[in-house]
Design a protein around this motif. Structure first.
Motif, PDB file in Angstrom:
ATOM      1  N   THR A  96       0.775  -1.140   0.015  1.00  0.00           N
ATOM      2  CA  THR A  96      -0.236  -0.054   0.000  1.00  0.00           C
ATOM      3  C   THR A  96       0.818   1.240  -0.049  1.00  0.00           C
ATOM      4  N   LYS A  97       2.154   1.263   0.428  1.00  0.00           N
ATOM      5  CA  LYS A  97       3.085   2.412   0.517  1.00  0.00           C
ATOM      6  C   LYS A  97       3.331   2.743  -0.775  1.00  0.00           C
ATOM      7  N   LEU A  98       3.083   1.838  -1.978  1.00  0.00           N
ATOM      8  CA  LEU A  98       3.220   2.489  -3.279  1.00  0.00           C
ATOM      9  C   LEU A  98       2.231   3.395  -3.788  1.00  0.00           C
ATOM     10  N   PHE A  99       1.341   3.494  -3.069  1.00  0.00           N
ATOM     11  CA  PHE A  99       0.404   4.798  -3.401  1.00  0.00           C
ATOM     12  C   PHE A  99       0.790   6.028  -2.303  1.00  0.00           C
ATOM     13  N   ASN A 100       1.464   5.764  -1.552  1.00  0.00           N
ATOM     14  CA  ASN A 100       1.967   6.953  -0.839  1.00  0.00           C
ATOM     15  C   ASN A 100       3.111   7.644  -1.161  1.00  0.00           C
ATOM     16  N   PRO A 101       2.774   8.902  -1.816  1.00  0.00           N
ATOM     17  CA  PRO A 101       4.022   9.777  -2.329  1.00  0.00           C
ATOM     18  C   PRO A 101       5.220  10.147  -1.371  1.00  0.00           C
ATOM     19  N   GLU A 102       4.721  10.022  -0.353  1.00  0.00           N
ATOM     20  CA  GLU A 102       5.756  10.474   0.835  1.00  0.00           C
ATOM     21  C   GLU A 102       6.894   9.199   1.023  1.00  0.00           C
ATOM     22  N   PHE A 103       6.275   8.018   0.550  1.00  0.00           N
ATOM     23  CA  PHE A 103       7.172   6.801   0.676  1.00  0.00           C
ATOM     24  C   PHE A 103       8.327   7.068  -0.315  1.00  0.00           C
ATOM     25  N   TYR A 104       7.916   7.488  -1.511  1.00  0.00           N
ATOM     26  CA  TYR A 104       9.212   7.857  -2.538  1.00  0.00           C
ATOM     27  C   TYR A 104      10.068   8.916  -2.194  1.00  0.00           C
ATOM     28  N   ILE A 105       9.277   9.969  -1.753  1.00  0.00           N
ATOM     29  CA  ILE A 105      10.195  11.178  -1.430  1.00  0.00           C
ATOM     30  C   ILE A 105      11.103  11.198  -0.201  1.00  0.00           C
ATOM     31  N   THR A 106      11.187  10.298   0.536  1.00  0.00           N
ATOM     32  CA  THR A 106      11.824  10.061   1.596  1.00  0.00           C
ATOM     33  C   THR A 106      12.606   8.657   1.842  1.00  0.00           C
ATOM     34  N   MET A 107      12.479   7.998   0.510  1.00  0.00           N
ATOM     35  CA  MET A 107      13.129   6.796   0.088  1.00  0.00           C
ATOM     36  C   MET A 107      14.837   7.102   0.241  1.00  0.00           C
ATOM     37  N   GLU A 108      15.201   6.071   0.898  1.00  0.00           N
ATOM     38  CA  GLU A 108      16.738   5.733   0.810  1.00  0.00           C
ATOM     39  C   GLU A 108      17.392   4.661   0.548  1.00  0.00           C
ATOM     40  N   VAL A 109      18.445   4.584   0.092  1.00  0.00           N
ATOM     41  CA  VAL A 109      19.305   3.256  -0.438  1.00  0.00           C
ATOM     42  C   VAL A 109      20.559   3.063   0.344  1.00  0.00           C
ATOM     43  N   GLY A 110      20.579   2.331   1.196  1.00  0.00           N
ATOM     44  CA  GLY A 110      22.129   2.351   1.994  1.00  0.00           C
ATOM     45  C   GLY A 110      22.248   3.649   2.901  1.00  0.00           C
ATOM     46  N   GLY A 111      21.409   4.195   3.168  1.00  0.00           N
ATOM     47  CA  GLY A 111      21.439   5.326   3.992  1.00  0.00           C
ATOM     48  C   GLY A 111      21.416   6.650   2.874  1.00  0.00           C
ATOM     49  N   VAL A 112      21.499   6.383   1.731  1.00  0.00           N
ATOM     50  CA  VAL A 112      21.589   7.488   0.760  1.00  0.00           C
ATOM     51  C   VAL A 112      20.318   8.017   0.375  1.00  0.00           C
ATOM     52  N   PRO A 113      19.830   9.052   0.478  1.00  0.00           N
ATOM     53  CA  PRO A 113      18.424   9.709   0.005  1.00  0.00           C
ATOM     54  C   PRO A 113      18.406   9.548  -1.593  1.00  0.00           C
ATOM     55  N   ILE A 114      17.296   8.966  -2.117  1.00  0.00           N
ATOM     56  CA  ILE A 114      17.303   8.971  -3.401  1.00  0.00           C
ATOM     57  C   ILE A 114      15.756   9.285  -3.766  1.00  0.00           C
ATOM     58  N   GLY A 115      15.054  10.404  -2.935  1.00  0.00           N
ATOM     59  CA  GLY A 115      13.775  10.899  -3.150  1.00  0.00           C
ATOM     60  C   GLY A 115      13.646  11.468  -4.426  1.00  0.00           C
ATOM     61  N   ILE A 116      14.656  12.562  -5.053  1.00  0.00           N
ATOM     62  CA  ILE A 116      14.567  13.316  -6.089  1.00  0.00           C
ATOM     63  C   ILE A 116      14.277  12.435  -7.123  1.00  0.00           C
ATOM     64  N   TYR A 117      15.439  11.460  -7.166  1.00  0.00           N
ATOM     65  CA  TYR A 117      15.419  10.324  -8.356  1.00  0.00           C
ATOM     66  C   TYR A 117      13.968   9.675  -8.548  1.00  0.00           C
ATOM     67  N   MET A 118      13.473   9.094  -7.534  1.00  0.00           N
ATOM     68  CA  MET A 118      12.327   8.718  -7.734  1.00  0.00           C
ATOM     69  C   MET A 118      11.184   9.695  -7.911  1.00  0.00           C
ATOM     70  N   VAL A 119      11.119  10.887  -7.501  1.00  0.00           N
ATOM     71  CA  VAL A 119      10.031  11.881  -7.843  1.00  0.00           C
ATOM     72  C   VAL A 119      10.159  12.097  -9.328  1.00  0.00           C
ATOM     73  N   LEU A 120      11.383  12.383 -10.045  1.00  0.00           N
ATOM     74  CA  LEU A 120      11.522  12.493 -11.373  1.00  0.00           C
ATOM     75  C   LEU A 120      10.956  11.398 -12.122  1.00  0.00           C
ATOM     76  N   PHE A 121      11.430  10.029 -11.619  1.00  0.00           N
ATOM     77  CA  PHE A 121      10.990   8.939 -12.488  1.00  0.00           C
ATOM     78  C   PHE A 121       9.440   8.788 -12.643  1.00  0.00           C
ATOM     79  N   ILE A 122       9.099   9.013 -11.337  1.00  0.00           N
ATOM     80  CA  ILE A 122       7.539   8.610 -11.400  1.00  0.00           C
ATOM     81  C   ILE A 122       6.780   9.820 -12.063  1.00  0.00           C
ATOM     82  N   VAL A 123       7.131  11.039 -12.099  1.00  0.00           N
ATOM     83  CA  VAL A 123       6.564  12.078 -13.194  1.00  0.00           C
ATOM     84  C   VAL A 123       6.758  11.663 -14.550  1.00  0.00           C
TER      85      VAL A 123
END
Length: 233
Positions: free
Chosen positions: A7-34
């Motif tokens: 269900t988190k896939l439908f929550n935009p905050e999930f993508y914005i605050t996403m991290e991989v290995g402690g590295v924030p990737i929110g901006i990349y997720m936002v641009l890809f989703i758009v």
């Protein structure tokens, strides 16, 4: 990620605050989703308007992934421009797909990722409003995914398409990103209300607002169909 739920896939905050290995990737997720929501027909279910609004709230955290900008206005402007660019590219891809192979969608069977009714609804919307439909579609969930594909299928002149594409991308990104950013600051300074603590309510409100035109259109369509059936009887 251990507490991940689909269900988190439908929550935009999930993508914005996403991290991989402690590295924030929110901006990349936002641009890809758009890009995906405006360029890939399978992206219709992704959060759009609410994602942009929340991106405005988290603008500093997102932009700082690339570089630190002291100026608040410059920071949110850069974010809006990045999102506008992703939206423009998404529509270009959708147009290209429609012009090259979009016709097969009319013969494609329905699936979780694709509903043919959305294609027909977007076609009717495009035929009714013409080029301006590209601007209107930006603010309508689902429709904005299919309208550029329709434009490609009917071979809308590329110059005309690009004009409406760029204009709609800028309007959509700047209005929603700036609204999220400055409403956040306004509520925090004037009422001491941190909108980040009310994300779920914001998402629900935005979904209701953006879905209202589609709901009203569906109601009118059903009434029209009912009248036709009564006349035939």
């Amino acid at each position: 990620m251990n507490d991940f739920h689909w269900t988190k896939l439908f929550n935009p905050e999930f993508y914005i605050t996403m991290e991989v290995g402690g590295v924030p990737i929110g901006i990349y997720m936002v641009l890809f989703i758009v890009f995906a929501e405006t360029g890939l027909f399978a992206g219709f279910f992704l959060p759009g308007d609410s994602l942009l609004f929340l991106s405005g709230i988290y603008s500093r955290e997102l932009v700082e992934t690339f570089f630190i900008i002291p100026s608040d206005l410059s920071n949110v402007t850069v974010l809006a421009l990045l999102i506008a660019a992703a939206a423009t590219l998404g529509n270009i891809f959708g147009y290209w797909f429609g012009s090259k192979s979009g016709q097969f969608l009319y013969d494609k069977q329905d699936s979780f990722w694709f509903k043919k009714k959305y294609l027909y609804e977007s076609q009717a919307f495009f035929e009714k409003h013409g080029g301006i439909a590209i601007i209107f579609a930006r603010f309508l969930p689902i429709v904005r995914t299919f309208v550029p594909i329709i434009a490609g299928i009917v071979h809308m002149p590329k110059g005309k398409f690009m004009f409406y594409n760029v204009l709609s991308s800028i309007l959509w990104s700047f209005l929603l990103v700036f609204a999220g950013h400055y409403l956040y600051g306004f509520f925090l300074s004037e009422f001491d209300i941190d909108l980040k603590k009310h994300i779920e309510k914001i998402i629900i409100i935005l979904i209701l607002i953006t879905s209202f035109p589609l709901v009203m259109k569906a109601i009118k369509s059903r009434k029209k169909t009912a009248k036709v059936e009564e006349t035939e009887e």
